[in-house]
Design an enzyme around this catalytic site. Sequence first.
Site, PDB file in Angstrom:
ATOM      1  N   HIS A  95      43.757  32.048  39.890  1.00  0.00           N
ATOM      2  CA  HIS A  95      43.627  33.236  39.032  1.00  0.00           C
ATOM      3  C   HIS A  95      42.229  33.835  39.233  1.00  0.00           C
ATOM      4  O   HIS A  95      41.261  33.094  39.454  1.00  0.00           O
ATOM      5  CB  HIS A  95      43.851  32.827  37.575  1.00  0.00           C
ATOM      6  CG  HIS A  95      43.982  34.008  36.663  1.00  0.00           C
ATOM      7  ND1 HIS A  95      42.888  34.698  36.196  1.00  0.00           N
ATOM      8  CD2 HIS A  95      45.071  34.634  36.162  1.00  0.00           C
ATOM      9  CE1 HIS A  95      43.308  35.702  35.427  1.00  0.00           C
ATOM     10  NE2 HIS A  95      44.631  35.682  35.394  1.00  0.00           N
ATOM     11  N   GLU A  97      40.105  34.855  37.252  1.00  0.00           N
ATOM     12  CA  GLU A  97      39.087  34.291  36.356  1.00  0.00           C
ATOM     13  C   GLU A  97      38.578  32.969  36.901  1.00  0.00           C
ATOM     14  O   GLU A  97      37.386  32.650  36.776  1.00  0.00           O
ATOM     15  CB  GLU A  97      39.672  34.140  34.938  1.00  0.00           C
ATOM     16  CG  GLU A  97      39.830  35.504  34.271  1.00  0.00           C
ATOM     17  CD  GLU A  97      40.938  35.593  33.241  1.00  0.00           C
ATOM     18  OE1 GLU A  97      41.447  34.545  32.802  1.00  0.00           O
ATOM     19  OE2 GLU A  97      41.298  36.734  32.887  1.00  0.00           O
TER      20      GLU A  97
HETATM   21  C1  PEP Z   1      46.425  37.771  33.680  1.00  0.00           C
HETATM   22  O1  PEP Z   1      45.641  37.138  32.995  1.00  0.00           O
HETATM   23  O2  PEP Z   1      46.951  37.213  34.641  1.00  0.00           O
HETATM   24  C2  PEP Z   1      46.704  39.137  33.314  1.00  0.00           C
HETATM   25  C3  PEP Z   1      47.415  39.868  34.132  1.00  0.00           C
HETATM   26  O3  PEP Z   1      46.202  39.589  32.107  1.00  0.00           O
HETATM   27  P1  PEP Z   1      46.555  40.967  31.372  1.00  0.00           P
HETATM   28  O4  PEP Z   1      48.068  41.076  31.344  1.00  0.00           O
HETATM   29  O5  PEP Z   1      45.975  40.846  30.009  1.00  0.00           O
HETATM   30  O6  PEP Z   1      45.948  42.076  32.169  1.00  0.00           O
END
Ligand code: PEP
Length: 249
Positions: A95, A97
């Site tokens: 991800h 993050e």
């Molecule tokens: C995610 O965390 O993978 C994501 C897409 O978050 P959001 O839907 O809040 O943009």
Amino acid sequence: MRTPLIAGNWKMHKTIAEAVALTDALAVGLADLPANRQVVICPTFTALASVAARPRAGIAIGAQNVYPEVQGAYTGEIAPGMLKEIGCTYVIIGHSERRQLFGETDAMVARKAAAVLDAGMTPIVCVGETRAERESGQAENIVLGQVKAGLSALSNRLSEIVIAYEPVWAIGTGLTATSADAQAMHAAIRGELRSVGGNQADTVRIQYGGSVKPDNVDELMAQPDIDGALVGGAALVAESFIRIAKFVK
Ligand code: PEP
């Protein structure tokens, strides 16, 4: 041919009690989910066992991270087999993050994907470009580079993998790629998968992620190469996630 997969990434949200309450609400709301789609929810590690113990109306469970070793001196980490034991069938890997905040590299993503497959679960491998990379015209190069680096060593197992294309600038910002831009990137990713693993490319599910909401999911899911969604914020609210999972195609 590709069963759409809607995944909820709960990130570092929800106490165990809140996670159970959300799971129960989803189980009620998704009891009549059409058979031609699948849903997975990815709570925090601490809530996994409690969520796994609830009646879930076919909703699968996933983890948000894993360490690619069977066991050992890796303080603070969780092994694939431990996630499998608790009931996980999916694991989110790479991800943005994790790439940005925790230094996760393409090489680590590749190791994690292999370890998850070896444990009998499905990796959801995230790729995506930053805003600066898109603005400088590098988006496709970056994303296809991540696909190649993360998956080349698994060229004979591509059909067991899910990819999530998540433009970093669209995550948690309320900004979404247009459905046309998302489709273009998904088609490019499928092209890269074809050069890595031949016709398996047609079987790989490619999710879109980045501010997917009830009011944009139908248009995104209408695109031929978008095979599901990875949902963050809207996955934390039962009503929103239920509507997303019940997208109309
Ligand atoms: C995610 O965390 O993978 C994501 C897409 O978050 P959001 O839907 O809040 O943009």
